[in-house]
Structure formats: C-alpha cells, structure tokens
Design a protein around this motif. Structure first.
Motif, PDB file in Angstrom:
ATOM      1  N   GLY A  50      16.789  11.455  80.364  1.00  0.00           N
ATOM      2  CA  GLY A  50      18.011  11.607  80.977  1.00  0.00           C
ATOM      3  C   GLY A  50      18.505  12.961  80.809  1.00  0.00           C
ATOM      4  N   VAL A 115      22.229   8.076  79.879  1.00  0.00           N
ATOM      5  CA  VAL A 115      23.489   8.389  80.973  1.00  0.00           C
ATOM      6  C   VAL A 115      23.895   9.671  80.038  1.00  0.00           C
ATOM      7  N   TYR A 118      21.885  12.675  80.545  1.00  0.00           N
ATOM      8  CA  TYR A 118      21.912  12.953  82.084  1.00  0.00           C
ATOM      9  C   TYR A 118      23.263  13.994  82.143  1.00  0.00           C
TER      10      TYR A 118
END
Length: 122
Positions: A50, A115, A118
């Motif tokens: 991510g 997530v 990222y």
C-alpha cells in the motif's frame, strides 16, 4: 524491463520468501492460536505494498522500483496459498471458530494495513 531490474526482482522475491520462512518457523501454528507467522507477513506485506503504491502515485518511485518492491519483495513475503491451507487445516481439525477468525482477522488487518500504508504515503 532491463536485466538489472529482472535480477533485482528475483533478489527481492527471495528476500521476502526467506523472511516469510523465518517468521513461519518462529511463529508456527499452535493449538489455541492463529497462524501468527503467516498473519504477520501478510499484514506487513499488505502495508508495504500500500505504501509503495501511494509513493508511486506521487511519482516518487520509478516503475521498475515499484515492480521490484510490490511484485518481488511483497510477492515473496506474502502468501495466499499458505493462508488458505492453514485455514483449511484449522477447519479440518475441528477448529471452525479459529478458521473463521483467521479469515476475518487476516482480511481486516491486511486491508487496513494496505489502506493505511497507501494513505500515509500518498
């Protein structure tokens, strides 16, 4: 793709696989516990992937480096097949709650790590 990038991809994959093997030996499947080693590598690999994708969106990473890190390192580090087999072994051993928990925890932590990585890197 250059020969140097292919070599780096292979080395990164080997490093990820060796780390996975070491963690799976350090945290084997034990009665009453989830398969800790595979959980750790899948969550860490998801977080790293991510973050790399987040950096790549900012154009902070070259395409070859992104490929080496995500496909090579993270691909060697994480394992879908071992996670599936360990889940089946838990269920086959009558540990249905542990099998379901292994699926839920791995997916929740893996997605959460991806997530988070990222968003932090983006």
């Amino acid at each position: 793709m250059t020969p140097l990038a292919v070599a780096a991809l292979l080395v990164a994959g080997a490093i990820g696989a060796v780390i996975r093997y070491a963690l799976s030996r350090a945290y084997p499947v034990r009665p009453g516990h989830l398969p800790g080693g595979i959980l750790i590598v899948n969550v860490v690999g998801s977080g790293v992937a991510g973050a790399v994708i987040g950096f790549a969106e900012r154009a902070a990473l070259a395409d070859d480096l992104r490929l080496v890190l995500v496909t090579g390192f993270c691909g060697g580090l994480t394992t879908f097949s071992t996670w599936c087999v360990e889940t089946i072994e838990l269920a086959d051993g009558g540990r249905w709650r542990a099998a379901i928990l292994n699926v839920v925890v791995t997916l929740a932590l893996g997605l959460g790590a991806a997530v988070a990585g990222y968003l932090l890197a983006r």
